[in-house]
Enzyme design. Structure first.
Site, mmCIF file in Angstrom:
data_model
loop_
_atom_site.group_PDB
_atom_site.id
_atom_site.type_symbol
_atom_site.label_atom_id
_atom_site.label_comp_id
_atom_site.label_asym_id
_atom_site.label_seq_id
_atom_site.Cartn_x
_atom_site.Cartn_y
_atom_site.Cartn_z
ATOM 1 C CD GLN A 1 2.539 3.943 3.044
ATOM 2 O OE1 GLN A 1 2.284 4.643 2.069
ATOM 3 N NE2 GLN A 1 3.763 3.663 3.425
ATOM 4 C CG ASN B 1 -1.806 -1.198 1.324
ATOM 5 O OD1 ASN B 1 -2.307 -1.672 0.311
ATOM 6 N ND2 ASN B 1 -2.017 -1.713 2.523
ATOM 7 C CG HIS C 1 4.826 -2.007 5.098
ATOM 8 N ND1 HIS C 1 4.776 -0.639 5.328
ATOM 9 C CD2 HIS C 1 3.544 -2.428 5.119
ATOM 10 C CE1 HIS C 1 3.525 -0.272 5.491
ATOM 11 N NE2 HIS C 1 2.745 -1.331 5.357
#
Ligand code: AMP
Ligand code: ZN
Length: 134
Positions: free
Chosen positions: A93, A86, A99
């Site tokens: 996010q 995201n 990540h």
């Protein structure tokens, strides 16, 4: 980044359940898992999102995702696998250190990822193609 929790986790300043580590990345279990084994690939250097991620790490992260998906599928016996990543609040996010989610999928797991499919209109198609194919 002084105040970034994923910087601290990735570099071992905050302990985490670590599945894998190398010079560039740490892979940890997500604390709010969508399914058994849901994990996160964290680069050890700070990049807020995909736009900021250096090309070299962007290439390496996909190779690592493949390696982890293979290993986790063997070890956990899952039936499928989602890679989710995201960027930006609107995209879901919540932690602003790049990540990649590794989400094992199991028959009947009821994990909800996805969207309602729309329709590709001629107008949108022409607009997008004219903007991207320059
Ligand atoms: P995203 O919504 O893509 O930014 O994902 C953030 C993810 O990080 C969520 O799945 C959280 O459950 C997870 N998370 C947040 N803080 C921690 C933490 N300290 N350790 C492990 N996972 C975390
Ligand atoms: Zn960070």
């Amino acid at each position: 980044m002084d105040n970034c929790i994923f910087c601290k986790i990735a570099n071992g300043e905050i302990p985490s359940a670590t599945l894998y580590e190398d010079d560039d990345f740490r892979v940890i279990l997500d604390l709010g898992p969508a399914s058994k084994g849901h994990s996160l690939i964290l680069p050890k250097t700070h990049a807020a999102n995909i736009y900021k991620l250096p090309d070299e790490l962007a290439a390496k992260v996909m190779i690592l995702a493949k390696k982890m998906a293979t290993k986790m599928t063997d070890a956990l016996g899952c039936d499928g696998f989602n890679l989710v990543q995201n960027n930006g609040e609107i995209a879901g996010q919540t932690v602003f250190h790049f990540h990649m989610h590794l989400i094992p999928r199991y028959q009947g797991d009821n994990v909800k990822l996805g969207w309602t499919p729309g329709t590709l209109t001629d107008e949108d198609k022409e607009d997008i193609l004219s903007k991207l194919n320059q």
